[in-house]
Enzyme design. Sequence first.
Site, PDB file in Angstrom:
ATOM      1  N   LYS A 117       0.890  -1.164   0.108  1.00  0.00           N
ATOM      2  CA  LYS A 117      -0.069  -0.087   0.085  1.00  0.00           C
ATOM      3  C   LYS A 117       0.941   1.243  -0.043  1.00  0.00           C
ATOM      4  O   LYS A 117       0.372   2.148  -0.844  1.00  0.00           O
ATOM      5  CB  LYS A 117      -0.799   0.105   1.210  1.00  0.00           C
ATOM      6  CG  LYS A 117      -1.933  -1.200   1.447  1.00  0.00           C
ATOM      7  CD  LYS A 117      -2.776  -0.866   2.419  1.00  0.00           C
ATOM      8  CE  LYS A 117      -2.232  -1.103   3.873  1.00  0.00           C
ATOM      9  NZ  LYS A 117      -1.613  -2.384   4.007  1.00  0.00           N
ATOM     10  N   THR A 118       1.907   1.379   0.823  1.00  0.00           N
ATOM     11  CA  THR A 118       2.731   2.472   1.065  1.00  0.00           C
ATOM     12  C   THR A 118       3.374   2.550  -0.431  1.00  0.00           C
ATOM     13  O   THR A 118       3.853   3.627  -0.809  1.00  0.00           O
ATOM     14  CB  THR A 118       3.560   2.335   2.246  1.00  0.00           C
ATOM     15  OG1 THR A 118       2.762   2.305   3.407  1.00  0.00           O
ATOM     16  CG2 THR A 118       4.263   3.649   2.240  1.00  0.00           C
TER      17      THR A 118
ATOM     18  N   ASP B 295      -2.062   7.790   3.856  1.00  0.00           N
ATOM     19  CA  ASP B 295      -1.530   6.368   4.237  1.00  0.00           C
ATOM     20  C   ASP B 295      -2.315   6.176   5.618  1.00  0.00           C
ATOM     21  O   ASP B 295      -2.803   7.168   6.295  1.00  0.00           O
ATOM     22  CB  ASP B 295      -0.089   6.394   4.081  1.00  0.00           C
ATOM     23  CG  ASP B 295       0.316   5.039   4.327  1.00  0.00           C
ATOM     24  OD1 ASP B 295      -0.481   4.163   4.323  1.00  0.00           O
ATOM     25  OD2 ASP B 295       1.630   4.679   4.431  1.00  0.00           O
ATOM     26  N   GLU B 296      -2.527   4.904   5.920  1.00  0.00           N
ATOM     27  CA  GLU B 296      -3.069   4.509   7.183  1.00  0.00           C
ATOM     28  C   GLU B 296      -4.098   5.137   7.493  1.00  0.00           C
ATOM     29  O   GLU B 296      -4.543   5.508   8.465  1.00  0.00           O
ATOM     30  CB  GLU B 296      -1.992   4.686   8.237  1.00  0.00           C
ATOM     31  CG  GLU B 296      -0.435   4.260   8.147  1.00  0.00           C
ATOM     32  CD  GLU B 296      -0.262   2.905   8.327  1.00  0.00           C
ATOM     33  OE1 GLU B 296      -1.186   2.416   8.944  1.00  0.00           O
ATOM     34  OE2 GLU B 296       0.680   2.431   8.278  1.00  0.00           O
TER      35      GLU B 296
ATOM     36  N   GLN C  74      -6.011  -3.046  10.614  1.00  0.00           N
ATOM     37  CA  GLN C  74      -4.735  -2.716  11.541  1.00  0.00           C
ATOM     38  C   GLN C  74      -5.387  -1.158  12.062  1.00  0.00           C
ATOM     39  O   GLN C  74      -4.537  -0.347  12.310  1.00  0.00           O
ATOM     40  CB  GLN C  74      -3.664  -2.262  10.476  1.00  0.00           C
ATOM     41  CG  GLN C  74      -3.084  -3.524   9.783  1.00  0.00           C
ATOM     42  CD  GLN C  74      -1.868  -3.294   9.093  1.00  0.00           C
ATOM     43  OE1 GLN C  74      -0.838  -2.662   9.544  1.00  0.00           O
ATOM     44  NE2 GLN C  74      -1.930  -3.400   7.609  1.00  0.00           N
TER      45      GLN C  74
ATOM     46  N   ARG D 259       4.545  -7.560  11.042  1.00  0.00           N
ATOM     47  CA  ARG D 259       5.928  -6.889  10.925  1.00  0.00           C
ATOM     48  C   ARG D 259       6.939  -7.755  10.414  1.00  0.00           C
ATOM     49  O   ARG D 259       7.980  -7.107  10.002  1.00  0.00           O
ATOM     50  CB  ARG D 259       6.247  -6.059  12.011  1.00  0.00           C
ATOM     51  CG  ARG D 259       5.223  -5.131  12.674  1.00  0.00           C
ATOM     52  CD  ARG D 259       4.734  -4.178  11.689  1.00  0.00           C
ATOM     53  NE  ARG D 259       3.502  -4.146  11.012  1.00  0.00           N
ATOM     54  CZ  ARG D 259       3.207  -3.849   9.953  1.00  0.00           C
ATOM     55  NH1 ARG D 259       3.875  -2.866   9.372  1.00  0.00           N
ATOM     56  NH2 ARG D 259       1.855  -4.227   9.547  1.00  0.00           N
TER      57      ARG D 259
HETATM   58  P1  ATP Z   1       1.404  -2.159   5.894  1.00  0.00           P
HETATM   59  O1  ATP Z   1       0.036  -2.575   5.959  1.00  0.00           O
HETATM   60  O2  ATP Z   1       2.152  -2.857   6.911  1.00  0.00           O
HETATM   61  O3  ATP Z   1       1.531  -0.847   6.041  1.00  0.00           O
HETATM   62  P2  ATP Z   1       2.058  -1.833   3.181  1.00  0.00           P
HETATM   63  O4  ATP Z   1       0.706  -2.529   2.615  1.00  0.00           O
HETATM   64  O5  ATP Z   1       1.995  -0.450   3.250  1.00  0.00           O
HETATM   65  O6  ATP Z   1       1.866  -2.468   4.589  1.00  0.00           O
HETATM   66  P3  ATP Z   1       4.597  -1.829   1.997  1.00  0.00           P
HETATM   67  O7  ATP Z   1       5.200  -1.608   3.038  1.00  0.00           O
HETATM   68  O8  ATP Z   1       4.315  -0.949   0.956  1.00  0.00           O
HETATM   69  O9  ATP Z   1       3.210  -2.557   2.497  1.00  0.00           O
HETATM   70  O10 ATP Z   1       5.327  -3.155   1.204  1.00  0.00           O
HETATM   71  C1  ATP Z   1       5.860  -4.254   2.083  1.00  0.00           C
HETATM   72  C2  ATP Z   1       7.110  -4.697   1.619  1.00  0.00           C
HETATM   73  O11 ATP Z   1       6.809  -5.355   0.142  1.00  0.00           O
HETATM   74  C3  ATP Z   1       8.083  -3.645   1.246  1.00  0.00           C
HETATM   75  O12 ATP Z   1       9.257  -4.096   1.648  1.00  0.00           O
HETATM   76  C4  ATP Z   1       7.776  -3.213  -0.290  1.00  0.00           C
HETATM   77  O13 ATP Z   1       9.076  -2.720  -0.845  1.00  0.00           O
HETATM   78  C5  ATP Z   1       7.687  -4.661  -0.936  1.00  0.00           C
HETATM   79  N1  ATP Z   1       6.797  -4.920  -1.934  1.00  0.00           N
HETATM   80  C6  ATP Z   1       5.549  -4.255  -2.290  1.00  0.00           C
HETATM   81  N2  ATP Z   1       5.118  -4.331  -3.591  1.00  0.00           N
HETATM   82  C7  ATP Z   1       6.118  -5.043  -4.270  1.00  0.00           C
HETATM   83  C8  ATP Z   1       6.271  -5.700  -5.374  1.00  0.00           C
HETATM   84  N3  ATP Z   1       5.297  -5.342  -6.397  1.00  0.00           N
HETATM   85  N4  ATP Z   1       7.159  -6.272  -5.905  1.00  0.00           N
HETATM   86  C9  ATP Z   1       8.393  -6.272  -5.107  1.00  0.00           C
HETATM   87  N5  ATP Z   1       8.323  -5.947  -3.706  1.00  0.00           N
HETATM   88  C10 ATP Z   1       7.179  -5.096  -3.291  1.00  0.00           C
HETATM   89 MG    MG Z   2       2.163   1.004   4.833  1.00  0.00          MG
END
Ligand code: ATP
Ligand code: MG
Length: 742
Positions: A32-33, A219-220, A250, A609
Amino acid sequence: MDLLNAMNAPQKEAVMTTEGPLLILAGAGSGKTRVLTHRTAYLIQEKKVDPYHILAITFTNKAAGEMRERIDRLVGFGSEAIWVSTFHSMCVRILRRYIDRLGYDTNFTIYDTDDQKSLMKDICKRLEIDTKMMKEKMFLSVISSAKNEMIGPIEFANRAVGDFTKRKQAEVYAEYQRALKQNNALDFDDLLLLTVELFKLDKEVLTNYQERFRYIMVDEYQDTNTVQFELIRLLAMKYKNLCVVGDDDQSIYKFRGANIYNILNFEKQFEDAKVIKLEQNYRSTQNILDAANAVIQNNIGRKAKRLWTENGEGEKIQLEQLDNSYEEADYVVRDIDRKVRNHEYRYQDFAILYRTNAQSRLFEERFISKNIPYKIVGGVNFYARKEIKDVLAYLKTIGNGHDDLSVQRILNVPKRGIGATSIGKIMDFSIEHGCDFYEALCHADAVPKLGKAADKVRPFVNLIESMRVLSQNKDVVELIKAVLDQTGYVAELVAEGTDEAQARIENIDELISKAADYMQTAETPSLNDFLQEVALVADIDSLDEDTDYVVLMTLHSAKGLEFPNVYLTGMEDGLFPSYMSITSDEIDGNGANSEVEEERRLCYVGITRAKEHLTLTAAKSRMVRGETQWSKLSRFVKEIPDDLLKGSYSREREVPRFESPGFQNTPVRKYVSPSQQRQFESATTGAMNLNYGVGDRVSHMKFGEGTVTALVSGGRDYEVTVDFDTVGTKKMFATFAKLKKL
Ligand code: ATP
Ligand code: MG
């Protein structure tokens, strides 16, 4: 193009959907981020949007910093024109320009918690409020909640008719706002509330920012509250290019007014909203995800989603149930040490997470003794916490009184009406006579021009002197409890009734447990010896200069972050989920205990995490306020299927039963948080496995070998008497003596 290469199909779609309202609802670690940062870059590079028109909002300064870095890296030149900001810093920027339109001066001051407290104190005095009955902190917390809900003083008063307390609160609220304005000051909540007010009142300003922020990303989003929602709604109303990302699973800030319906009702609030779900997780192994899914599916009434990954199964989840919290800390610290020594990982690849701040102490002490660098994220090291320093300053004053700084620290803590001027006069006197500050206090009557203040000093000296008498019996636990009792230190915190005060009480309770542990293990316990021992573990000098360190933090602070190795510690019912939540009668529309559900979401945040290794630890017994308490494995752990777990633990027999004949199995009490402990009667019973008995030869870490001469059930624990070969007879609690049968 490059930006889209490393993206899966729904991620790509999210990046390319640049116009109109968009909700990305997705589980942890699904990118997402990452989508937000790539979307920002895409807007600029592909859609030729001027960076000036982009706003990205996130929750904490740390998260904003990380997002800024990621965006800078992707966008390169021109990225500084993008606003990447927390809600608060965004509002400060806006208000600095336009708040004069609300009748404030643009060079307004922002009041921090201390400023707020002293202002509130004045107000209570002026309104002749008995602050023993109604605490200043209570008013501040009520006002803060009202502001988060966008309820101003007038509306608050309208709702308060008939209820005495509420009417008083309304009166105080109105006066507080008036005083803030008079001082040209804003508190943190005002920053948001006044920005909303400004936008509503002044169309020109609103239009100005709507024109500027044509693309908004948040975000969040699951943790936004009502006033934050309104702020975003107003800003996005014109262009409607609003992209929010979040995970309802979350949402962990309900206690700060977060409104989960902001995310659940997004499609209703923003017409024609597009919803994209991301289900592929890139962070964790399948086993970790399966565990997370297994836990969170026990929450009723959530939007169903399941995470999967191509990362492979990975290792099973390590579950370790240790005899007590000392062994828990030992286990974790040794495990980290071993993995770093084997060159598998660096310190920064590890995070220790816990439910309450007070739990950091045992880990910190182990790290210090093993010389392993660590850092508490979003918090303060245990021995640097205000309340711990205060109590230790009392002990130091009682211990010798030569430490002027300690004496000065506590002379007016809790408040005794001894002001800075009086302290100055006493200091002058001590310098003139070449004596300690404390000695000068003892001769307060002789200090020139001290006047009435001398009357206020006398009870303090009496208190210290009586504590000195008490300290002669060498029981540090008793001494600390007496200090807290006589000074009213904890009572004041209890009366405050805020989350922050609760955390402080837990820290003080943890210090009492430290003292109890000391009493069990010290050869010749004494106050000064205790202070020396504490000084050793409290020595936290230059650790911060290292860049490679293990991080410790509460589960709440861990949101959005990721680590190769995560330890979720204190996985015990009563600690996590908290006793407070278990006994809560707050039932939601689905018939579920909403407090436990919030804790379960926190557990989901914690599990997710971890990238490679997840370790769950629990202690069968834990000292709370110097007393041993027994607890069962957390219900959240039990929600994880056995085939995902490895390690030493027992699900069925959570609490070991005493197996020798003659000892009955007794029911085990639930863990009770320290503050509740005072409210509930303390009939606790527990039993433990002892593999030794009277007559057996045993060894102790410090005292060496000896013979057990008596074994008495002390209710919570067994009191063992050992006749040691070298140091003679000692009585100790079995749990903490950790005797080994020879
Ligand atoms: P959270 O809910 O914990 O905030 P999130 O959904 O924001 O998580 P991110 O932190 O953006 O998730 O991504 C999680 C990990 O996966 C990061 O290390 C990111 O770089 C990696 N990632 C996400 N999408 C891809 C992709 N398509 N290819 C490779 N790595 C990815
Ligand atoms: Mg995130």
